[in-house]
Scaffold this motif. Structure first.
Motif, PDB file in Angstrom:
ATOM      1  N   GLY A  48       5.905  18.659   6.840  1.00  0.00           N
ATOM      2  CA  GLY A  48       6.136  19.051   8.223  1.00  0.00           C
ATOM      3  C   GLY A  48       6.109  20.554   8.314  1.00  0.00           C
ATOM      4  N   ILE A  49       5.262  21.085   9.159  1.00  0.00           N
ATOM      5  CA  ILE A  49       5.105  22.539   9.263  1.00  0.00           C
ATOM      6  C   ILE A  49       5.230  22.985  10.718  1.00  0.00           C
ATOM      7  N   THR A  50       5.508  24.284  10.869  1.00  0.00           N
ATOM      8  CA  THR A  50       5.633  24.877  12.196  1.00  0.00           C
ATOM      9  C   THR A  50       4.479  25.835  12.425  1.00  0.00           C
ATOM     10  N   CYS A  51       3.778  25.624  13.512  1.00  0.00           N
ATOM     11  CA  CYS A  51       2.695  26.515  13.944  1.00  0.00           C
ATOM     12  C   CYS A  51       3.006  26.926  15.375  1.00  0.00           C
ATOM     13  N   PRO A  52       3.477  28.160  15.578  1.00  0.00           N
ATOM     14  CA  PRO A  52       3.869  28.572  16.929  1.00  0.00           C
ATOM     15  C   PRO A  52       2.748  28.370  17.944  1.00  0.00           C
ATOM     16  N   VAL A  53       3.149  28.032  19.144  1.00  0.00           N
ATOM     17  CA  VAL A  53       2.199  27.838  20.239  1.00  0.00           C
ATOM     18  C   VAL A  53       1.631  29.192  20.642  1.00  0.00           C
ATOM     19  N   GLU A  54       0.347  29.216  20.902  1.00  0.00           N
ATOM     20  CA  GLU A  54      -0.292  30.441  21.369  1.00  0.00           C
ATOM     21  C   GLU A  54       0.150  30.703  22.804  1.00  0.00           C
TER      22      GLU A  54
ATOM     23  N   LYS B  35       0.852  -1.194   0.000  1.00  0.00           N
ATOM     24  CA  LYS B  35       0.000   0.000   0.000  1.00  0.00           C
ATOM     25  C   LYS B  35       0.886   1.243   0.000  1.00  0.00           C
ATOM     26  N   VAL B  36       0.405   2.303  -0.632  1.00  0.00           N
ATOM     27  CA  VAL B  36       1.138   3.559  -0.667  1.00  0.00           C
ATOM     28  C   VAL B  36       0.960   4.261   0.669  1.00  0.00           C
ATOM     29  N   GLY B  37       2.042   4.812   1.201  1.00  0.00           N
ATOM     30  CA  GLY B  37       1.982   5.505   2.481  1.00  0.00           C
ATOM     31  C   GLY B  37       2.701   6.837   2.446  1.00  0.00           C
ATOM     32  N   ALA B  38       2.241   7.773   3.257  1.00  0.00           N
ATOM     33  CA  ALA B  38       2.891   9.075   3.395  1.00  0.00           C
ATOM     34  C   ALA B  38       2.602   9.618   4.788  1.00  0.00           C
ATOM     35  N   VAL B  39       3.400  10.615   5.211  1.00  0.00           N
ATOM     36  CA  VAL B  39       3.290  11.133   6.572  1.00  0.00           C
ATOM     37  C   VAL B  39       3.301  12.659   6.596  1.00  0.00           C
ATOM     38  N   PHE B  40       2.830  13.200   7.717  1.00  0.00           N
ATOM     39  CA  PHE B  40       2.842  14.642   7.931  1.00  0.00           C
ATOM     40  C   PHE B  40       2.868  14.930   9.418  1.00  0.00           C
ATOM     41  N   CYS B  41       3.341  16.129   9.780  1.00  0.00           N
ATOM     42  CA  CYS B  41       3.339  16.523  11.191  1.00  0.00           C
ATOM     43  C   CYS B  41       3.387  18.033  11.320  1.00  0.00           C
ATOM     44  N   THR B  42       3.082  18.487  12.514  1.00  0.00           N
ATOM     45  CA  THR B  42       3.211  19.888  12.880  1.00  0.00           C
ATOM     46  C   THR B  42       4.064  19.969  14.136  1.00  0.00           C
TER      47      THR B  42
ATOM     48  N   GLY C 240       7.066  10.665  -0.659  1.00  0.00           N
ATOM     49  CA  GLY C 240       7.359  11.977  -0.087  1.00  0.00           C
ATOM     50  C   GLY C 240       7.040  13.058  -1.097  1.00  0.00           C
ATOM     51  N   LEU C 241       7.603  14.228  -0.882  1.00  0.00           N
ATOM     52  CA  LEU C 241       7.410  15.341  -1.813  1.00  0.00           C
ATOM     53  C   LEU C 241       8.736  15.667  -2.489  1.00  0.00           C
ATOM     54  N   PRO C 242       8.779  15.647  -3.814  1.00  0.00           N
ATOM     55  CA  PRO C 242      10.022  15.980  -4.518  1.00  0.00           C
ATOM     56  C   PRO C 242      10.246  17.492  -4.583  1.00  0.00           C
ATOM     57  N   ASN C 243      11.444  17.885  -5.011  1.00  0.00           N
ATOM     58  CA  ASN C 243      11.764  19.317  -5.044  1.00  0.00           C
ATOM     59  C   ASN C 243      11.171  20.047  -6.241  1.00  0.00           C
ATOM     60  N   ASN C 244      10.477  19.353  -7.147  1.00  0.00           N
ATOM     61  CA  ASN C 244       9.858  20.063  -8.272  1.00  0.00           C
ATOM     62  C   ASN C 244       8.501  20.665  -7.894  1.00  0.00           C
ATOM     63  N   ILE C 245       8.091  20.504  -6.676  1.00  0.00           N
ATOM     64  CA  ILE C 245       6.888  21.180  -6.173  1.00  0.00           C
ATOM     65  C   ILE C 245       7.375  22.496  -5.565  1.00  0.00           C
ATOM     66  N   PRO C 246       7.017  23.636  -6.166  1.00  0.00           N
ATOM     67  CA  PRO C 246       7.597  24.917  -5.759  1.00  0.00           C
ATOM     68  C   PRO C 246       7.534  25.183  -4.257  1.00  0.00           C
ATOM     69  N   GLU C 247       6.402  24.925  -3.642  1.00  0.00           N
ATOM     70  CA  GLU C 247       6.279  25.183  -2.202  1.00  0.00           C
ATOM     71  C   GLU C 247       7.245  24.320  -1.399  1.00  0.00           C
ATOM     72  N   ASN C 248       7.550  23.123  -1.888  1.00  0.00           N
ATOM     73  CA  ASN C 248       8.424  22.231  -1.140  1.00  0.00           C
ATOM     74  C   ASN C 248       9.862  22.727  -1.143  1.00  0.00           C
ATOM     75  N   ALA C 249      10.284  23.345  -2.230  1.00  0.00           N
ATOM     76  CA  ALA C 249      11.656  23.830  -2.314  1.00  0.00           C
ATOM     77  C   ALA C 249      11.940  24.876  -1.234  1.00  0.00           C
ATOM     78  N   LEU C 250      10.941  25.660  -0.873  1.00  0.00           N
ATOM     79  CA  LEU C 250      11.142  26.724   0.105  1.00  0.00           C
ATOM     80  C   LEU C 250      10.704  26.370   1.515  1.00  0.00           C
ATOM     81  N   TYR C 251       9.637  25.590   1.636  1.00  0.00           N
ATOM     82  CA  TYR C 251       9.019  25.420   2.947  1.00  0.00           C
ATOM     83  C   TYR C 251       8.915  23.978   3.418  1.00  0.00           C
ATOM     84  N   GLY C 252       9.290  23.038   2.602  1.00  0.00           N
ATOM     85  CA  GLY C 252       8.910  21.667   2.894  1.00  0.00           C
ATOM     86  C   GLY C 252      10.036  20.741   3.292  1.00  0.00           C
ATOM     87  N   SER C 253       9.751  19.481   3.144  1.00  0.00           N
ATOM     88  CA  SER C 253      10.670  18.399   3.462  1.00  0.00           C
ATOM     89  C   SER C 253      10.408  17.281   2.481  1.00  0.00           C
TER      90      SER C 253
END
Length: 187
Positions: free
Chosen positions: A139-145, A86-93, A121-134
């Protein structure tokens, strides 16, 4: 083609990212997407899925207790090889820069490898991934309130774009496997 997105979320950050992943997967023709909080997710549903995407808030560089407890229930499926191929992928904050995003994703990938899943995963040909991704997933950062009265530091549009890109990529790849039933991916 069926895609299962399961997530743990405590403050809504990871839930928003999971919803964007589901939205991206849903944009692929013939995709049926199931979005479930870990408290509502049934491991037995995974047997009928073509792709599984799971994610959580990173807790000190590792998997949240809620998702880890759910993953630990997969032994029965593992023993019978039900998730092999099965195809699998992951994400986190995470709450801070360098707060363990990549180590959390690697920890999320490990059980998938034990299950015999094909990791996407996400390759580097996805523009948003080149700058913000992995490359391991999203994986993203959301500061704690600082105070409970403060509005939630929700994922921004770049974060959500990464989520949609991962969902689309996983659904597209899973769709290729479904369309080629002669392709042997079970071992």
């Amino acid at each position: 083609m069926k895609v299962y997105v399961v997530y743990d979320s405590e403050s809504g950050h990871t839930e928003a990212l999971a919803a964007s992943i589901a939205e991206g997967a849903q944009s692929v023709e013939d995709a049926q997407v199931f979005l479930r909080h870990v408290n509502e997710a049934d491991i037995n549903d995974l047997v009928d899925m073509d792709a599984i995407i799971w994610g959580c808030p990173g807790h000190f560089g590792t998997i949240s207790a809620g998702l880890k407890t759910w993953i630990d229930k997969l032994g029965y499926l593992w023993a019978r090889g039900k998730l092999v191929g099965k195809v699998g992928a992951v994400f986190c904050t995470t709450a801070s820069l360098h707060g363990g995003v990549e180590s959390t994703m690697l920890n999320l990938i490990t059980p998938m490898l034990h299950q015999g899943m094909i990791i996407v995963g996400l390759p580097n040909n996805i523009p948003e991934n080149a700058l913000y991704g992995s490359f391991y997933g999203v994986g993203i950062t959301c500061p704690v309130e600082i105070s409970p009265d403060e509005p939630i530091q929700a994922p921004n549009e770049n974060d959500l774009a990464l989520g949609r890109a991962l969902g689309r990529r996983v659904a597209n790849i899973a769709g290729k496997f479904v369309a080629s039933p002669h392709m042997e991916v079970r071992g």
